[in-house]
Write an enzyme that holds these catalytic residues in place. Structure first.
Site, mmCIF file in Angstrom:
data_model
loop_
_atom_site.group_PDB
_atom_site.id
_atom_site.type_symbol
_atom_site.label_atom_id
_atom_site.label_comp_id
_atom_site.label_asym_id
_atom_site.label_seq_id
_atom_site.Cartn_x
_atom_site.Cartn_y
_atom_site.Cartn_z
ATOM 1 N N CYS A 93 -6.218 -13.052 -19.649
ATOM 2 C CA CYS A 93 -7.393 -13.575 -20.345
ATOM 3 C C CYS A 93 -7.826 -12.671 -21.504
ATOM 4 C CB CYS A 93 -8.501 -13.823 -19.329
ATOM 5 S SG CYS A 93 -9.743 -14.978 -19.912
ATOM 6 N N HIS A 190 -6.670 -16.005 -13.709
ATOM 7 C CA HIS A 190 -7.222 -14.996 -12.802
ATOM 8 C C HIS A 190 -6.902 -15.481 -11.397
ATOM 9 C CE1 HIS A 190 -9.737 -12.950 -15.822
ATOM 10 N NE2 HIS A 190 -10.050 -14.141 -16.292
HETATM 11 N N1 GLN Z 1 -14.260 -13.110 -23.209
HETATM 12 C C1 GLN Z 1 -13.149 -13.932 -23.156
HETATM 13 C C2 GLN Z 1 -13.435 -15.429 -23.168
HETATM 14 O O1 GLN Z 1 -14.424 -15.904 -22.620
HETATM 15 C C3 GLN Z 1 -12.325 -13.521 -21.957
HETATM 16 C C4 GLN Z 1 -12.882 -13.904 -20.621
HETATM 17 C C5 GLN Z 1 -12.006 -13.500 -19.477
HETATM 18 O O2 GLN Z 1 -11.313 -12.472 -19.531
HETATM 19 N N2 GLN Z 1 -12.079 -14.247 -18.393
HETATM 20 O O3 GLN Z 1 -12.646 -16.141 -23.723
#
Ligand code: GLN
Length: 245
Positions: A93, A190
């Site tokens: 992510c 995740h």
């Molecule tokens: N901040 C990023 C987004 O919302 C990554 C979020 C995350 O790592 N889950 O796209």
């Protein structure tokens, strides 16, 4: 047999159990008599990626991502050389988004990426976050299951992990998920991703062994992964079922 993994910024980039990926890699090595040493990197000053056999970067909120970028920028060239040289890496992510040209947050602020790969990510203020369970059909790994929660939409023309059959993946447009570039995997999954997708773990471990000991010199012995694969199958079935409703 010995391998070393650099785990970058575990104190800041560890959303939705991302650390479980490191535990998974360590265990799947240990069960085969491979000693995987994990080094947590919170300050990148003087770090040499040539000293590790694989690396891991988890996800983070926009705030954490901003702080971590400063650290990553210091070793941008090292990252590029490692990725081009085929060092296996898993980036999740926010960790995946760093590798592109930029990440534009929903408030319009732009965070420069490392610009190692030719892609960009944008959150859109008028569009919802992409949240939920996700099922990806991958030619290389079979069904991949996980959980996603991101505002950023990533767009690129590289190889991907596969096609999204439930959920969003890279964006809410092309139904593709992640990136596969040399031995680098970038993904929005995740959950964490590795415990219930053991083929992805073994791809990373095998890649590290090939680089260190020479291709074909040590083929990972099969492990009994019935529990992990049953979990994967059950989740994939539930998600497919939810699509039919
Ligand atoms: N901040 C990023 C987004 O919302 C990554 C979020 C995350 O790592 N889950 O796209």
């Amino acid at each position: 047999m010995k391998l070393k993994l650099y785990h970058f910024m575990p104190d800041k980039l560890n959303l939705y159990g991302d650390i479980g990926n490191v535990i998974s890699l360590k265990k799947r090595c240990e069960w085969r008599g491979i000693d995987l040493e994990v080094e947590n990197i919170t300050d990148t000053t003087g770090i040499k990626l040539t000293d590790c056999d694989m690396f891991f970067i988890g996800g983070g909120s926009d705030r954490e991502q901003c702080i971590a970028t400063e650290q990553f920028a210091k070793i941008k060239d090292e990252f590029k050389a490692a990725i081009e040289g085929g060092v296996p890496a898993l980036t999740i992510c926010g960790g995946y988004q760093f590798l592109g040209e930029y990440y534009k947050a929903a408030d319009g602020s732009k965070l420069a990426g490392l610009n190692i790969l030719d892609f960009y990510t944008e959150s859109l203020a008028d569009k919802p976050r992409l949240i939920g369970n996700i099922l990806v059909e991958s030619d290389k790994f079979g069904d991949i299951v996980g959980f996603e929660n991101h505002g950023g939409r990533t767009y690129h023309n590289y190889d991907t992990l596969g096609s999204v059959s439930v959920g969003f993946g890279n964006n809410d447009d092309d139904k593709k998920e992640g990136i596969l570039y040399n031995n680098l995997i970038g993904t929005y999954l995740h959950g964490p991703i590795l415990p219930k997708n053991p083929k992805v773990s073994d791809f990373l471990i095998q890649g590290a062994l090939d680089n260190k000991y020479g291709k074909g010199n040590y083929i990972l012995p099969e492990l009994n992964s019935d529990i992990e694969l049953d979990a994967n199958k059950f989740i994939a079935q539930q998600l497919r079922k939810s699509m039919k409703k």
